[in-house]
Design an enzyme around this catalytic site. Sequence first.
Site, PDB file in Angstrom:
ATOM      1  N   VAL A  60       0.865  -1.182   0.000  1.00 17.63           N
ATOM      2  CA  VAL A  60       0.000   0.000   0.000  1.00 17.63           C
ATOM      3  C   VAL A  60       0.902   1.233   0.000  1.00 17.63           C
ATOM      4  O   VAL A  60       2.117   1.103  -0.070  1.00 17.63           O
ATOM      5  CB  VAL A  60      -0.935   0.023   1.239  1.00 17.63           C
ATOM      6  CG1 VAL A  60      -2.111  -0.894   1.054  1.00 17.63           C
ATOM      7  CG2 VAL A  60      -0.155  -0.318   2.490  1.00 17.63           C
ATOM      8  N   LYS A  75      -2.735  14.911  -7.593  1.00 17.64           N
ATOM      9  CA  LYS A  75      -3.447  15.107  -6.326  1.00 17.64           C
ATOM     10  C   LYS A  75      -3.296  16.572  -5.911  1.00 17.64           C
ATOM     11  O   LYS A  75      -2.171  17.065  -5.805  1.00 17.64           O
ATOM     12  CB  LYS A  75      -2.832  14.174  -5.269  1.00 17.64           C
ATOM     13  CG  LYS A  75      -3.340  14.451  -3.871  1.00 17.64           C
ATOM     14  CD  LYS A  75      -2.757  13.482  -2.865  1.00 17.64           C
ATOM     15  CE  LYS A  75      -3.101  13.913  -1.452  1.00 17.64           C
ATOM     16  NZ  LYS A  75      -2.455  13.088  -0.440  1.00 17.64           N
TER      17      LYS A  75
END
Length: 1004
Positions: free
Chosen positions: A522, A553
């Site tokens: 992750v 982002k």
Amino acid sequence: MSGAPIRSVVVAGGGITGWAAAAALKRRLPHLDVAILAIAPPEDAFADRIPATLPSVLAFHGDLGLSEGDAIVRTRAGFRLGTRFVGWTQGLPDYVHSYGAHGQAIAGSAFHQHWLRTGDAAFDRYAPAAALGREGRFLLPGEPPVDGYEYGLVLDLSAQTAMLRAFARHLGVREAAGDLRGVRHRADGSVEAIETEAGTLAADLFVDATGPAARLRSTMEGARTDWRRWLPCDRLAIETVPATAAPASLDTVEAAAAGWRYRIEGAVRTTTGACWSSVHDPRPGGIAFAAGSHAEPWAKNVVAIGDAATVVEPLEWTNLHLALSGIDRLVTMMPDRDCAPVETAEFNRQARDEATRVRDFLLLHYVTARRPEPFWRDMAAVELPDTLAHTLTQFAERGRLPFYEEETFARDSWLAVLLGQGVRPRRIDPMVEAIDPAPIIAGMARHREALAAAAARAHPCRLSSGASPTGPLMNEHTIRQVVIVGGGTAGWMAAAAFSRFLANGVTRITLVESDEIGTVGVGEATIPPILTFNRMLGIDEGEFLRETAGTFKLGIEFVDWGGLGERYFHPFGFHGRDLQGVHFHQLWLRERARHPIPDISAWSMSAVAAGMGKFGRPAPDAQSAVKDLLYAFHFDAGRYAAFLRRYAERGGVTRIEGKIEGVETRAQDGHVASVTLADGQRIEGDLFVDCSGFRGLLIEEALKTGYDDWTRWLPADRAVAVPCALPGEPDPFTRATARGSGWQWRIPLQHRMGNGLVYSSRFMDDDAAEAELLANLEGEPLADPRRIRFTTGRRRQCWNKNVVALGLSSGFIEPLESTSIHFIQSGIARLIALFPDLRFDPIERDEYNRQMRDLYEDVRDFVVLHYKATRRSDTPFWNHCRTMDVPESLQRKIDLFRAKGRVFREGQELFATTSWVAVCLGQHIVPETHEPAADALDEEKVAAALAQMYEEYQAVAQRLPTHAEFIAKSGAASPLAAPRPAEPALPTFSFENETPFADRNFSL
Ligand SMILES: Cc1cc2nc3c(=O)[nH]c(=O)nc-3n(C[C@H](O)[C@H](O)[C@H](O)COP(=O)(O)OP(=O)(O)OC[C@H]3O[C@@H](n4cnc5c(N)ncnc54)[C@H](O)[C@@H]3O)c2cc1C
């Protein structure tokens, strides 16, 4: 027009210019048949004779795909940060011209305008590169304050030529020896072939890299424009002596009676000499030259490059830069065989404009100097060319500099020379006059001190590549073997960075990873400093996005945190513009007290664009608010590690697959000596970097370093993660939604959505967590959920003995603000800056540990804030969080904000004003009042300024492309999860392997 493509090129000239041209043509246009007549460069070909280069040489190497190892280390190049100018203006101290920013813009106005009003220290004291150079130190650009600058190289000319030759031949460039005997023309005046001692070389296009004599181009129409009235120096002396033990990272140029003297310290030798006007100083000696430039370097099918096109004295070391720039231009503008005038004319226009501005920049040094000798008096009275006259007039009026398209030297370079030589405008920007100077003066002093302190901490020439294996900077204490344990994000980020920055020819880097153990898998959302990491590594953003299926982002949307049904946005970048030294949010608070106004995020470029699903790349010199947009990335963690692995392996890192089953420590000092794999293989090292994940194989299991558990403030200790299909176009932001006993992340990538639930096992069991996550997915799950356990906290010492822990082995704070990858990056940058030798000085270790401790604690406080500042009372988890004690350092910050909205960034804190303001306001920590300083500003004017900014952010965001459109244009991955296309067939080049050269010469 024939439209037939050019198939063959002959380059005439065997210096750096000629070989660089041949290599670039063959590398970037592989279908071309490229041959070179490698005539030795004449002594007046300064591009081939002057070792100092501008930063552009690194980009040129990068475009060729040459590794740092080949282009710098094995060619024994040194680093240079700029030039120290001595004695150019009588009565003024010396000054440094370094490359990159001087200070930062304040309240929307250029830094130099503030400096002109309030500056009490030399302008170059605000330039990171100059600060380092003056201390005799070197550091690669990294994090603020020592960021935002560039550096050049000091070449070992013969090694550089040999490397380029080996590389060009490796690519398939054919080499012909001997001299040029003659040039054969066609009836239309173009060149058909050149005659050499060994035969005839015919081609469609000819590149003239033969130096000022321009032995091909001079056989055609057109001559060089004479610049001697502006650049009257016409003699250059070049001498070399062995290198000093620690070469200076600044070269020196000192004004003399009729010109200037110079000293360039390289890793292998020091080059000294003088440049002067023989009219004013008739002493014998020196290489004769005459400044001037071809108005048409490209005529018919002949292109003159480097000194064959433009001859200028080497002040500011522009000769090779002009040559490389010409090569780049040629590659991008490669015409058809008929060399249509429209293409050659554009090439000539750009080349002419570029050379003209270089001439102006050099002349600037003379006309703004103040010295009594006749040479200098003549120069002060010289009639200026229009372009320079225009620049100086604009500057003299209000300190502004006009924009020129083909400018070699950035605005900060012009300012460094102008201000360094004492030129001052009549007035400054009136906007600046309106601002209270006191906070600006204090801020400038802080900036200066931070730079000086950072420079003092940097290593003397730490990364100067004076690094032939026997080079003067390597000694018996140099670390020879670095072993990285672990190949997750941390391991490969470290390996990639070390492959670039520890490439000294001596230090070997080995990474051990175990496929059987695997990675945590992750870690897919980042924060803006990742841009610096990519820049440091020279990573192309488009390629990066493609390879990692990445998206942009602009911040994080927080849902249900302050209370159920609420949302707010934590944007990157800042809120609005400060006015007259007062923080924007203070003005917003005051305005809001007068009447209802939109949420503060309406004044953040990143938040407004995110809200509309838009994205655009912010050009720093853009005229609109788009430059306020700041971003980071989301990416696929597995692909990111694979991407960095390719990078690191290209840079020489050795990867070993295997499970480590034993760690051996030395009896005398407890240092780790080696690790042993399951198959018995023993790997020894001087320095071990523990990237083995949560377990901390070396730092904890072997060295028992200890861990501070922070679960009392951050009770989450479990996560369950699962990817799902994208429900639509990817949003340019992360979403964090608070749930009953934790929170859920949502990270949109190009090919899927990453999701996970972070929760506290005290309040929720694993099955319930998994069920809650699956129930809240927006698309079909694409894999089985994966469960992860962790303990929030940090390793008591990230660096213990000869082990440095990076990544999860150094500590973990839940991913609410996407900070873990930043911890890795920051740890790497600090380790490079404090890189030890075999003596392992505790001072370096302690400093590293102190800085990492501060970073962890600052981030911890910011993340705890999200839990503490809530009105939620709907579950036991939130009741616990709302009523828990928090660290004293955080409580102080909350109290300060609650009183008057004050935020103070302490030390090198990661999260600055915007972040604290966004989260505090978003979660109901509302200041009782605003700062008194805000009351000093006229209410109506502030209201008007707020309205204008609001409109601007809206209008700019409207004009941006959608996020999906932008990705499609600049970094779309190949269709869904398609594997990376195979690497080009060309075998890897290594200068080391290429020498002595395999004989792949061609026969005529
Ligand atoms: C739930 C969760 C969500 C996260 N989200 C984010 C985020 O959004 N943004 C962010 O910045 N960070 C995030 N992180 C953190 C991020 O995932 C990590 O910082 C990052 O992946 C680095 O992990 P690592 O390389 O340290 O460890 P790992 O990925 O665990 O790698 C460990 C490596 O060590 C090797 N290894 C271990 N033992 C041995 C052995 N005996 N022999 C040989 N090799 C061995 C393994 O094979 C592996 O290669 C998140 C973390 C978690 C837990």
